[in-house]
Scaffold this motif. Structure first.
Motif, PDB file in Angstrom:
ATOM      1  N   ILE A   1      76.926 -11.676  27.861  1.00  0.00           N
ATOM      2  CA  ILE A   1      77.706 -12.883  28.147  1.00  0.00           C
ATOM      3  C   ILE A   1      77.672 -13.186  29.642  1.00  0.00           C
ATOM      4  CG2 ILE A   1      80.075 -13.779  28.271  1.00  0.00           C
ATOM      5  CD1 ILE A   1      80.552 -12.543  25.513  1.00  0.00           C
ATOM      6  N   SER A   2      77.796 -12.139  30.461  1.00  0.00           N
ATOM      7  CA  SER A   2      77.735 -12.330  31.912  1.00  0.00           C
ATOM      8  C   SER A   2      76.367 -12.849  32.334  1.00  0.00           C
ATOM      9  CB  SER A   2      78.040 -11.010  32.631  1.00  0.00           C
ATOM     10  OG  SER A   2      79.388 -10.652  32.469  1.00  0.00           O
ATOM     11  N   PHE A   3      75.294 -12.303  31.723  1.00  0.00           N
ATOM     12  CA  PHE A   3      73.943 -12.789  32.036  1.00  0.00           C
ATOM     13  C   PHE A   3      73.830 -14.274  31.679  1.00  0.00           C
ATOM     14  CE2 PHE A   3      72.118  -8.318  30.943  1.00  0.00           C
ATOM     15  CZ  PHE A   3      72.560  -7.844  32.155  1.00  0.00           C
TER      16      PHE A   3
ATOM     17  N   LYS B   1      87.754  -9.918  24.886  1.00  0.00           N
ATOM     18  CA  LYS B   1      86.973  -9.965  23.654  1.00  0.00           C
ATOM     19  C   LYS B   1      85.985 -11.131  23.715  1.00  0.00           C
ATOM     20  CE  LYS B   1      90.641  -8.021  20.735  1.00  0.00           C
ATOM     21  NZ  LYS B   1      91.554  -8.290  19.596  1.00  0.00           N
ATOM     22  N   PRO B   2      84.753 -10.895  23.276  1.00  0.00           N
ATOM     23  CA  PRO B   2      83.750 -11.969  23.312  1.00  0.00           C
ATOM     24  C   PRO B   2      84.223 -13.257  22.652  1.00  0.00           C
ATOM     25  CG  PRO B   2      82.674  -9.886  22.844  1.00  0.00           C
ATOM     26  CD  PRO B   2      84.155  -9.622  22.833  1.00  0.00           C
ATOM     27  N   ARG B   3      84.943 -13.164  21.543  1.00  0.00           N
ATOM     28  CA  ARG B   3      85.426 -14.363  20.866  1.00  0.00           C
ATOM     29  C   ARG B   3      86.422 -15.132  21.738  1.00  0.00           C
ATOM     30  NH1 ARG B   3      82.779 -17.125  17.105  1.00  0.00           N
ATOM     31  NH2 ARG B   3      81.408 -15.640  16.084  1.00  0.00           N
TER      32      ARG B   3
ATOM     33  N   LEU C   1      76.427 -20.425  24.060  1.00  0.00           N
ATOM     34  CA  LEU C   1      77.166 -19.169  24.054  1.00  0.00           C
ATOM     35  C   LEU C   1      77.568 -18.797  22.637  1.00  0.00           C
ATOM     36  CD1 LEU C   1      78.293 -16.951  25.864  1.00  0.00           C
ATOM     37  CD2 LEU C   1      80.410 -18.247  26.072  1.00  0.00           C
ATOM     38  N   ASP C   2      77.835 -19.791  21.813  1.00  0.00           N
ATOM     39  CA  ASP C   2      78.173 -19.542  20.410  1.00  0.00           C
ATOM     40  C   ASP C   2      77.027 -18.808  19.715  1.00  0.00           C
ATOM     41  OD1 ASP C   2      78.151 -20.774  17.360  1.00  0.00           O
ATOM     42  OD2 ASP C   2      80.161 -20.359  18.100  1.00  0.00           O
ATOM     43  N   GLY C   3      75.797 -19.233  19.995  1.00  0.00           N
ATOM     44  CA  GLY C   3      74.640 -18.574  19.408  1.00  0.00           C
ATOM     45  C   GLY C   3      74.470 -17.155  19.901  1.00  0.00           C
ATOM     46  N   LEU C   4      74.887 -16.878  21.130  1.00  0.00           N
ATOM     47  CA  LEU C   4      74.785 -15.533  21.687  1.00  0.00           C
ATOM     48  C   LEU C   4      75.840 -14.608  21.097  1.00  0.00           C
ATOM     49  CD1 LEU C   4      73.484 -13.641  23.843  1.00  0.00           C
ATOM     50  CD2 LEU C   4      75.266 -14.414  25.407  1.00  0.00           C
ATOM     51  N   VAL C   5      77.074 -15.101  20.980  1.00  0.00           N
ATOM     52  CA  VAL C   5      78.175 -14.267  20.504  1.00  0.00           C
ATOM     53  C   VAL C   5      78.003 -13.925  19.030  1.00  0.00           C
ATOM     54  CG1 VAL C   5      80.659 -14.190  20.066  1.00  0.00           C
ATOM     55  CG2 VAL C   5      79.802 -15.083  22.232  1.00  0.00           C
ATOM     56  N   GLY C   6      77.696 -14.932  18.186  1.00  0.00           N
ATOM     57  CA  GLY C   6      77.463 -14.676  16.771  1.00  0.00           C
ATOM     58  C   GLY C   6      78.605 -13.938  16.113  1.00  0.00           C
ATOM     59  N   ASP C   7      78.251 -13.082  15.176  1.00  0.00           N
ATOM     60  CA  ASP C   7      79.236 -12.275  14.443  1.00  0.00           C
ATOM     61  C   ASP C   7      78.976 -10.809  14.737  1.00  0.00           C
ATOM     62  OD1 ASP C   7      80.519 -14.450  13.060  1.00  0.00           O
ATOM     63  OD2 ASP C   7      78.721 -14.592  11.833  1.00  0.00           O
ATOM     64  N   VAL C   8      79.536 -10.321  15.820  1.00  0.00           N
ATOM     65  CA  VAL C   8      79.330  -8.935  16.241  1.00  0.00           C
ATOM     66  C   VAL C   8      80.627  -8.159  16.061  1.00  0.00           C
ATOM     67  CG1 VAL C   8      78.740  -7.419  18.165  1.00  0.00           C
ATOM     68  CG2 VAL C   8      77.576  -9.611  17.904  1.00  0.00           C
ATOM     69  N   ASP C   9      80.558  -7.109  15.267  1.00  0.00           N
ATOM     70  CA  ASP C   9      81.751  -6.296  15.013  1.00  0.00           C
ATOM     71  C   ASP C   9      81.589  -4.857  15.512  1.00  0.00           C
ATOM     72  OD1 ASP C   9      83.185  -8.339  13.633  1.00  0.00           O
ATOM     73  OD2 ASP C   9      81.879  -8.020  11.912  1.00  0.00           O
ATOM     74  N   ASP C  10      80.343  -4.365  15.579  1.00  0.00           N
ATOM     75  CA  ASP C  10      80.100  -3.004  16.010  1.00  0.00           C
ATOM     76  C   ASP C  10      80.522  -2.826  17.469  1.00  0.00           C
ATOM     77  OD1 ASP C  10      77.754  -1.125  17.426  1.00  0.00           O
ATOM     78  OD2 ASP C  10      78.582  -0.329  15.556  1.00  0.00           O
ATOM     79  N   MET C  11      81.305  -1.774  17.750  1.00  0.00           N
ATOM     80  CA  MET C  11      81.861  -1.587  19.090  1.00  0.00           C
ATOM     81  C   MET C  11      80.772  -1.367  20.143  1.00  0.00           C
ATOM     82  SD  MET C  11      84.951  -2.219  18.967  1.00  0.00           S
ATOM     83  CE  MET C  11      85.396  -1.720  20.627  1.00  0.00           C
TER      84      MET C  11
ATOM     85  N   ALA D   1      77.728  -2.515  20.009  1.00  0.00           N
ATOM     86  CA  ALA D   1      77.110  -3.821  20.223  1.00  0.00           C
ATOM     87  C   ALA D   1      78.018  -4.724  21.043  1.00  0.00           C
ATOM     88  CB  ALA D   1      76.779  -4.468  18.882  1.00  0.00           C
ATOM     89  N   MET D   2      79.335  -4.555  20.885  1.00  0.00           N
ATOM     90  CA  MET D   2      80.284  -5.369  21.640  1.00  0.00           C
ATOM     91  C   MET D   2      80.140  -5.108  23.133  1.00  0.00           C
ATOM     92  SD  MET D   2      82.516  -7.218  19.689  1.00  0.00           S
ATOM     93  CE  MET D   2      84.234  -7.109  20.181  1.00  0.00           C
ATOM     94  N   GLY D   3      79.911  -3.851  23.505  1.00  0.00           N
ATOM     95  CA  GLY D   3      79.744  -3.517  24.913  1.00  0.00           C
ATOM     96  C   GLY D   3      78.518  -4.187  25.502  1.00  0.00           C
ATOM     97  N   GLU D   4      77.416  -4.158  24.763  1.00  0.00           N
ATOM     98  CA  GLU D   4      76.195  -4.826  25.221  1.00  0.00           C
ATOM     99  C   GLU D   4      76.395  -6.332  25.265  1.00  0.00           C
ATOM    100  OE1 GLU D   4      71.742  -5.675  23.499  1.00  0.00           O
ATOM    101  OE2 GLU D   4      72.554  -3.643  23.265  1.00  0.00           O
ATOM    102  N   LEU D   5      77.135  -6.858  24.275  1.00  0.00           N
ATOM    103  CA  LEU D   5      77.374  -8.296  24.221  1.00  0.00           C
ATOM    104  C   LEU D   5      78.153  -8.774  25.440  1.00  0.00           C
ATOM    105  CD1 LEU D   5      77.323 -11.030  22.813  1.00  0.00           C
ATOM    106  CD2 LEU D   5      79.306 -10.301  21.470  1.00  0.00           C
ATOM    107  N   SER D   6      79.152  -8.005  25.866  1.00  0.00           N
ATOM    108  CA  SER D   6      79.932  -8.403  27.040  1.00  0.00           C
ATOM    109  C   SER D   6      79.042  -8.537  28.264  1.00  0.00           C
ATOM    110  CB  SER D   6      81.036  -7.365  27.309  1.00  0.00           C
ATOM    111  OG  SER D   6      81.988  -7.359  26.267  1.00  0.00           O
TER     112      SER D   6
END
Length: 296
Positions: A122-124, A167-169, A102-112, A114-119
């Motif tokens: 994370i569920s996937f 928040k993903p973090r 999951l750490d590799g998936l979350v990475g360093d994402v700051d763009d809002m 991208a944050m929506g897609e990341l959330s």
């Protein structure tokens, strides 16, 4: 869009594979992009020759009824059984599931955006890598309310925990508490040796079924739970929840002894370089004091 492998591949020629067709008035139509012979050829080429090797099995395991003769036959059947957008979406889920941590998936994402897609990603990822017990504990740690799907028979499952309000973090921090490792856990190198020695196929009625990545992940978690108990000389009830239900661990350990799985692994790994810790553990589980199947 990092994990939209098939959609990104098709976009330069076919546009947004998810976008509804627009009418002359600019309003969204009712029909999505349909298959054409050219589109089928492009998708088939990508799936056969461009799809990363670690993503392909995670794509195929989403469709258990596909032919098992060959990847080519399975992918042809997959194209015939899906719509372009749903196949692109399945490839995205497979690409996310292929990320080891999951750490590799979350990475360093700051763009809002991208944050929506990341959330959603994370569920996937959790759907493929987390047990139901881990999800429940994760939800408790993040203060995440269960999403009501308005279905009377609804039962919490990975798709019911979208973590869209977390928040993903924060999800990552909680996951590290839930699924953190112990020094007794199998390393990736040790697990690779175990996987090679495992019976990767199991018999179900008259069929032989290849073990899925989810099933192998579950077995690794069980092995680690048994190893934790042995290393810490604790009771089954004292084994951390991240390894699964204590009663399930006890029963699995007993079954592996009685069915000879531990002994089979020991015979295959006995002289394997790098498997010394695993061999020592297997010798303990196959020793005379455990021969009767008693789990202690």
């Amino acid at each position: 869009m990092h994990y939209e492998l098939l959609a990104n591949y098709l976009a330069p020629t076919y546009g947004n594979i998810y976008q509804y067709n627009l009418g002359a008035n600019g309003l969204v139509g009712l029909d999505v992009q349909q298959w054409t012979d050219d589109l089928k050829r492009a998708v088939r080429h990508y799936l056969m020759h461009e799809l990363p090797a670690d993503v392909k099995p995670r794509l195929l395991e989403q469709y258990p009824d596909l032919p098992t003769d060959s990847d080519e036959a399975a992918l042809d059947a997959l194209i015939e059984a899906t719509e372009p957008w749903s196949l692109a979406f399945a490839v995205r889920k497979a690409a996310v599931a292929a990320v080891p941590t999951l750490d590799g998936l979350v990475g360093d994402v700051d763009d809002m955006r991208a944050m929506g897609e990341l959330s959603e990603n994370i569920s996937f990822w959790l759907d493929r890598h987390a047990s139901e017990a881990q999800l429940e504990e994760l939800a408790e740690l993040t203060g995440h309310p269960e999403i009501d799907l308005h279905v009377p028979s609804y039962k919490p499952r990975p798709e019911g925990y979208h973590f869209i309000y977390t928040k993903p973090r924060d999800v990552l921090d909680a996951w590290q508490q839930v699924a953190g490792s112990s020094v007794s856990d199998l390393t990736d190198q040790e697990w690779d040796l175990v996987v090679k020695a495992l019976r990767l196929k199991r018999h179900v009625r008259s069929s032989v079924i290849l073990r899925s990545y989810r099933e192998l992940n579950a077995k690794r978690r069980t092995f680690n739970g048994v190893r934790y108990k042995v290393a810490h000389r604790c009771t089954w009830s004292q084994v951390p929840r991240r390894y699964g239900d204590s009663r399930t661990l006890y029963q699995s350990d007993r079954t592996y002894k009685m069915e000879g799985l531990y002994r089979e692994l020991l015979e295959k790994l006995g002289e394997e370089a790098g498997a010394e810790r695993v061999v020592a553990w297997l010798k303990d589980r196959t020793s005379a004091r455990h021969a009767s199947g008693a789990s202690s």
